[in-house]
Design a protein around this motif. Structure first.
Motif, PDB file in Angstrom:
ATOM      1  N   TRP A  90       0.842  -1.204   0.000  1.00 16.88           N
ATOM      2  CA  TRP A  90       0.000   0.000   0.000  1.00 16.88           C
ATOM      3  C   TRP A  90       0.874   1.249   0.000  1.00 16.88           C
ATOM      4  N   ASP A  91       1.888   1.261   0.865  1.00 19.36           N
ATOM      5  CA  ASP A  91       2.766   2.430   0.965  1.00 19.36           C
ATOM      6  C   ASP A  91       3.527   2.669  -0.334  1.00 19.36           C
ATOM      7  N   ALA A  92       3.973   1.600  -0.987  1.00 19.79           N
ATOM      8  CA  ALA A  92       4.694   1.741  -2.249  1.00 19.79           C
ATOM      9  C   ALA A  92       3.789   2.345  -3.320  1.00 19.79           C
ATOM     10  N   GLN A  93       2.537   1.895  -3.391  1.00 23.10           N
ATOM     11  CA  GLN A  93       1.606   2.434  -4.386  1.00 23.10           C
ATOM     12  C   GLN A  93       1.243   3.889  -4.084  1.00 23.10           C
ATOM     13  N   ARG A  94       1.076   4.205  -2.807  1.00 17.84           N
ATOM     14  CA  ARG A  94       0.784   5.602  -2.440  1.00 17.84           C
ATOM     15  C   ARG A  94       1.962   6.514  -2.794  1.00 17.84           C
ATOM     16  N   ALA A  95       3.185   6.020  -2.599  1.00 13.86           N
ATOM     17  CA  ALA A  95       4.376   6.807  -2.947  1.00 13.86           C
ATOM     18  C   ALA A  95       4.447   7.046  -4.458  1.00 13.86           C
ATOM     19  N   LEU A  96       4.109   6.008  -5.272  1.00 14.71           N
ATOM     20  CA  LEU A  96       4.095   6.173  -6.734  1.00 14.71           C
ATOM     21  C   LEU A  96       3.095   7.245  -7.155  1.00 14.71           C
ATOM     22  N   VAL A  97       1.911   7.207  -6.563  1.00 10.84           N
ATOM     23  CA  VAL A  97       0.869   8.171  -6.905  1.00 10.84           C
ATOM     24  C   VAL A  97       1.293   9.570  -6.460  1.00 10.84           C
ATOM     25  N   ALA A  98       1.835   9.694  -5.252  1.00  8.72           N
ATOM     26  CA  ALA A  98       2.258  11.007  -4.755  1.00  8.72           C
ATOM     27  C   ALA A  98       3.366  11.600  -5.621  1.00  8.72           C
ATOM     28  N   GLU A  99       4.290  10.769  -6.071  1.00  7.76           N
ATOM     29  CA  GLU A  99       5.381  11.230  -6.935  1.00  7.76           C
ATOM     30  C   GLU A  99       4.838  11.732  -8.278  1.00  7.76           C
ATOM     31  N   ALA A 100       3.905  11.000  -8.865  1.00  9.78           N
ATOM     32  CA  ALA A 100       3.318  11.414 -10.145  1.00  9.78           C
ATOM     33  C   ALA A 100       2.494  12.688  -9.987  1.00  9.78           C
ATOM     34  N   VAL A 101       1.728  12.803  -8.906  1.00  8.69           N
ATOM     35  CA  VAL A 101       0.929  14.008  -8.657  1.00  8.69           C
ATOM     36  C   VAL A 101       1.849  15.217  -8.490  1.00  8.69           C
ATOM     37  N   ALA A 102       2.957  15.046  -7.768  1.00 10.62           N
ATOM     38  CA  ALA A 102       3.909  16.148  -7.590  1.00 10.62           C
ATOM     39  C   ALA A 102       4.505  16.579  -8.931  1.00 10.62           C
ATOM     40  N   ALA A 103       4.853  15.622  -9.786  1.00  9.53           N
ATOM     41  CA  ALA A 103       5.407  15.951 -11.110  1.00  9.53           C
ATOM     42  C   ALA A 103       4.381  16.686 -11.963  1.00  9.53           C
ATOM     43  N   LEU A 104       3.135  16.271 -11.892  1.00 10.84           N
ATOM     44  CA  LEU A 104       2.077  16.938 -12.654  1.00 10.84           C
ATOM     45  C   LEU A 104       1.856  18.365 -12.165  1.00 10.84           C
ATOM     46  N   LYS A 105       1.882  18.563 -10.856  1.00  5.20           N
ATOM     47  CA  LYS A 105       1.693  19.908 -10.308  1.00  5.20           C
ATOM     48  C   LYS A 105       2.867  20.813 -10.667  1.00  5.20           C
ATOM     49  N   ARG A 106       4.088  20.248 -10.697  1.00  4.56           N
ATOM     50  CA  ARG A 106       5.258  21.034 -11.128  1.00  4.56           C
ATOM     51  C   ARG A 106       5.110  21.470 -12.581  1.00  4.56           C
ATOM     52  N   ALA A 107       4.420  20.661 -13.376  1.00  2.00           N
ATOM     53  CA  ALA A 107       4.199  20.991 -14.789  1.00  2.00           C
ATOM     54  C   ALA A 107       3.031  21.960 -14.976  1.00  2.00           C
ATOM     55  N   GLY A 108       2.387  22.350 -13.888  1.00  2.00           N
ATOM     56  CA  GLY A 108       1.304  23.322 -13.971  1.00  2.00           C
ATOM     57  C   GLY A 108      -0.056  22.736 -14.283  1.00  2.00           C
ATOM     58  N   VAL A 109      -0.257  21.458 -13.961  1.00  2.00           N
ATOM     59  CA  VAL A 109      -1.530  20.793 -14.232  1.00  2.00           C
ATOM     60  C   VAL A 109      -2.222  20.484 -12.912  1.00  2.00           C
ATOM     61  N   ASP A 110      -3.525  20.702 -12.868  1.00  2.00           N
ATOM     62  CA  ASP A 110      -4.319  20.333 -11.697  1.00  2.00           C
ATOM     63  C   ASP A 110      -4.320  18.810 -11.593  1.00  2.00           C
ATOM     64  N   ALA A 111      -3.867  18.271 -10.447  1.00  2.00           N
ATOM     65  CA  ALA A 111      -3.719  16.818 -10.320  1.00  2.00           C
ATOM     66  C   ALA A 111      -4.221  16.329  -8.968  1.00  2.00           C
ATOM     67  N   SER A 112      -4.729  15.106  -8.987  1.00  2.00           N
ATOM     68  CA  SER A 112      -5.149  14.410  -7.777  1.00  2.00           C
ATOM     69  C   SER A 112      -4.875  12.932  -8.000  1.00  2.00           C
ATOM     70  N   GLY A 113      -5.026  12.124  -6.965  1.00  2.00           N
ATOM     71  CA  GLY A 113      -4.765  10.701  -7.145  1.00  2.00           C
ATOM     72  C   GLY A 113      -5.234   9.867  -5.973  1.00  2.00           C
ATOM     73  N   HIS A 114      -5.342   8.555  -6.221  1.00  2.00           N
ATOM     74  CA  HIS A 114      -5.657   7.615  -5.156  1.00  2.00           C
ATOM     75  C   HIS A 114      -5.266   6.195  -5.576  1.00  2.00           C
ATOM     76  N   VAL A 115      -5.296   5.293  -4.590  1.00  2.00           N
ATOM     77  CA  VAL A 115      -4.929   3.885  -4.783  1.00  2.00           C
ATOM     78  C   VAL A 115      -6.091   3.022  -4.321  1.00  2.00           C
ATOM     79  N   LEU A 116      -6.385   1.972  -5.086  1.00  2.00           N
ATOM     80  CA  LEU A 116      -7.403   0.988  -4.698  1.00  2.00           C
ATOM     81  C   LEU A 116      -6.828  -0.417  -4.836  1.00  2.00           C
ATOM     82  N   ALA A 117      -7.405  -1.357  -4.108  1.00  2.00           N
ATOM     83  CA  ALA A 117      -7.001  -2.756  -4.217  1.00  2.00           C
ATOM     84  C   ALA A 117      -8.060  -3.513  -5.006  1.00  2.00           C
ATOM     85  N   THR A 118      -7.611  -4.375  -5.917  1.00  2.00           N
ATOM     86  CA  THR A 118      -8.536  -5.179  -6.713  1.00  2.00           C
ATOM     87  C   THR A 118      -7.809  -6.367  -7.319  1.00  2.00           C
ATOM     88  N   ARG A 119      -8.559  -7.388  -7.708  1.00  2.00           N
ATOM     89  CA  ARG A 119      -8.020  -8.519  -8.459  1.00  2.00           C
ATOM     90  C   ARG A 119      -8.057  -8.236  -9.951  1.00  2.00           C
TER      91      ARG A 119
END
Length: 175
Positions: A90-119
């Motif tokens: 869970w922590d690894a996936q949250r870190a991936l999402v947070a890193e991508a959201v930060a990169a998008l915000k640095r590029a000047g784009v409105d960004a949000s994100g979340h992680v879900l579990a599924t098969r």
């Protein structure tokens, strides 16, 4: 409406079909209000983030980052807590999402994100894109494999998303 040969004319669909997968329209002409940058658990490369930024800025919209924490199966048809993602996953996936959201915000784009579990990552990614009102899906992907083997491989999940989704899906090559 009929053609000169007397055949009935039907306008072409928005997405041209080639086999089972849809061919996405030219990204330079696509105007979308929201883009889903999705991952089936792999790291999101900078090339996929850059592609999502170009799509979002072209339509003046934002990007939602979505990642899947894999559920490993079921025991005797019942959910089993031992098969759920661990705290580290869970922590690894949250870190991936947070890193991508930060990169998008640095590029000047409105960004949000979340992680879900599924098969079933492909089904969940398509459902999330529709629920969020996204106009396109961007994913990083390995090259396509043999159709028989690909159905057994988790790394071919982006190709399953492309086959399943009614929305344009852009697969950015890994590497």
């Amino acid at each position: 409406m009929t053609t000169a040969t007397g055949r009935r004319f039907r306008p072409a669909p928005f997405l041209a079909r080639r086999g089972r997968a849809a061919v996405a329209p030219d990204p330079g002409t696509l105007q979308v209000r929201r883009v889903l940058l999705a991952s089936e658990g792999r790291p999101i490369p900078a090339s996929a983030v850059d592609f999502a930024v170009r799509l979002a800025k072209g339509g003046g919209g934002g990007v939602h980052v979505f990642s899947v924490a894999r559920v490993w199966g079921s025991g005797l048809g019942l959910p089993n807590p031992g098969l759920m993602p661990s705290k580290g996953e869970w922590d690894a996936q949250r870190a991936l999402v947070a890193e991508a959201v930060a990169a998008l915000k640095r590029a000047g784009v409105d960004a949000s994100g979340h992680v879900l579990a599924t098969r079933k990552a492909a089904k969940r990614i398509v459902d999330e894109a529709e629920r969020l009102g996204c106009g396109a899906i961007v994913m990083s992907a390995d090259p396509p494999r043999n159709a028989l083997l690909a159905d057994l491989m988790w790394s071919q999940e982006p190709q399953r998303v492309a086959r399943r989704s009614p929305l344009p899906v852009y697969l950015v090559p890994v590497g």
